[in-house]
Scaffold this motif. Sequence first.
Motif, PDB file in Angstrom:
ATOM      1  N   VAL A 292       9.001  -2.893   3.453  1.00  0.00           N
ATOM      2  CA  VAL A 292       8.838  -1.464   3.183  1.00  0.00           C
ATOM      3  C   VAL A 292       7.832  -0.860   4.153  1.00  0.00           C
ATOM      4  O   VAL A 292       8.037   0.237   4.690  1.00  0.00           O
TER       5      VAL A 292
ATOM      6  N   CYS B  48       7.312   5.056  -3.005  1.00  0.00           N
ATOM      7  CA  CYS B  48       8.235   4.403  -2.071  1.00  0.00           C
ATOM      8  C   CYS B  48       9.695   4.688  -2.409  1.00  0.00           C
ATOM      9  O   CYS B  48      10.579   4.472  -1.574  1.00  0.00           O
TER      10      CYS B  48
ATOM     11  N   LEU C 141       5.597   5.178   2.555  1.00  0.00           N
ATOM     12  CA  LEU C 141       5.932   3.752   2.529  1.00  0.00           C
ATOM     13  C   LEU C 141       4.794   2.931   3.116  1.00  0.00           C
ATOM     14  O   LEU C 141       4.475   1.838   2.627  1.00  0.00           O
TER      15      LEU C 141
ATOM     16  N   THR D 247      11.950   1.310  -6.514  1.00  0.00           N
ATOM     17  CA  THR D 247      12.984   1.428  -5.481  1.00  0.00           C
ATOM     18  C   THR D 247      14.326   0.871  -5.930  1.00  0.00           C
ATOM     19  O   THR D 247      15.348   1.136  -5.291  1.00  0.00           O
TER      20      THR D 247
ATOM     21  N   GLY E  59       8.619   2.157   6.977  1.00  0.00           N
ATOM     22  CA  GLY E  59       7.869   3.405   7.052  1.00  0.00           C
ATOM     23  C   GLY E  59       7.387   3.707   8.456  1.00  0.00           C
ATOM     24  O   GLY E  59       7.496   4.838   8.937  1.00  0.00           O
TER      25      GLY E  59
END
Length: 599
Positions: A295, A541, A495, A286, A299
């Motif tokens: 994260v 991700c 995620l 990321t 999501g």
Amino acid sequence: MFTRRQMLASGSAAVALAALPVRAQGNADAAAMRLLDEIAEERLAEVPGLASSRGLDVGPRAALRGKLSDYSQAGAKRTAETLAARLKQLDGFAGADLSRETRRHVEVLRHAYRSGHEGLSFPYGRVSVGSWLNSPYVVIQNVGAFIDVPRLLDGSHKLENAQDADAYLARLGAFAGALDAETAWLQDATAKGVIPPAFLLDKALTQLRGLQGGDPAQKAFVTKLAKAYPDRGAAAAKIAAADIMPAVGRQIAALEAQRKVAGTDAGVWKLPDGEAYYRWALEAATTTKRTPDEVHAQGLDELKRYEAQMDALLRPLGYTKGSVGQRMAALGRDPRFTFPEGDEGRAQILALAQASIDKIRPQMHRAFGRQGGGVVEIRRIPEAEELGAAGAYGGAGSKDGSVTGKFWINLHSNSRWSKFALPTLAYHEAIPGHVWQGEYSFDLPLVRTLLHFNGFNEGWGLYAEQLGDELGMYEGDPVARLGYLQSMAFRAARLVVDTGLHAKRWDRAKAVAWFGEATGSPTEEVESEIDRYCSWAGQACGYKIGHSEINRLRDGAKRTLGARFDLRAFNDAVVGAGWMPLAVLDTVVAEHVAARQRG
């Protein structure tokens, strides 16, 4: 391999290289660019396939055409030493009087090398410096020379003259050595307890046994050369039978040994120093410092937002019962939106993907001031690779046009694709996604074209899907727009699942069930995706994190500039600066906004 502590503490591993002068008398910019050029050539020599895929294996670099990367542990150690030495040189420019562009190039490279050096400090796994493919496993269903080398020979190695044919034979001759180097590494991993879950090993073994089976002379990497240069066909077949297939057998035996002691735990948390490894993998993917918990929460939040939009479109279509995921699954089973199995369906998929590219191409002037060529060829992922491969991937070709941009699509089973999902996929992988994006890099210094930052690159891919929506590609077609929103929801769900597997200790069954329920995607696609997340920890991700960051910066630019905001100028600034860490993108957009303010 060094221990992790030794690796992180080192910087003296290649003292002689580090001692090379980085600031000759005169212009600091010139000294920095000379160093970057040196590093570019060094990277091409270390990863010769990069030279072939970009049409750079000519002239002084022609010898690279017959070489493969070093797949051994010793090669990884040498890479770590080189990174440490080069980082010292790059750090030497911290206080130098550099131009804005040169400072950006240096900082981008420093980030890639720092991340790669830290990844190589773990005593296991594959680290792709300045690229996206990092895995705790040296060989698994989507990692290894058994995938890389046939792909290189099929997709990038040109056969235009006898020298090309001889270089092809040389690469075939090196293939067995690459496999054996990995096999030795696999045996070391087994001794250290770094063993993939059984379900991944089963998939990898199926692929390798498929590669091993049948007549070696009929393997695609043999027949390609034999058809183009029949006089080399016998030599290629001999290499395949005498060298490559026995090496494949040895690798199968090493994986079978792992399979006997493998468990079912899916996440990297089970590995030595596994939690630290995942923190590194997530940061590498990321290019942010976000924690797994952050994260995971993002999501869940974004998934709810997309589900609300999808619900509003599904209800007028008569889909009112069940979760959004269940209703999207029902939509995906509607015969109006499915493809038949077999070659007829494959032809339809390829045709619709091409039609989608043809539809959006004339609209590119509305989103970009600079018009790229968008040269792209749609191809099926090689059958031998499909079982463990992603659904699709794409990228630009070479600046001189000798290598075309590619949009590869997995056609192992046509049921994984729906007619309402294909247009969005084409925008992501081809135009204005990865093929279009990659062509902007042609004007950057060579070293910048060799670095790939997952968060930015895949964030741009999702942003390209969004541009498809903003350019009216789904106008008047709520089902096609549902395909776009499903794609966004899919990346938000990633995620949750990636962090769920590797930080929250979900098992595979829970991940498959949750992901299928959340996205409504076909079972085969869901299982393939989950297995991918297990072997490429963190990579999935990058998409949504990068997409959200591009939009955050765009919204901020709009607020600041007001009437001076221009979408085409913004997009040109973002994609024109090349692949970069998201922190550098923040600076790029700030500079763009300041320039627009000055008028």
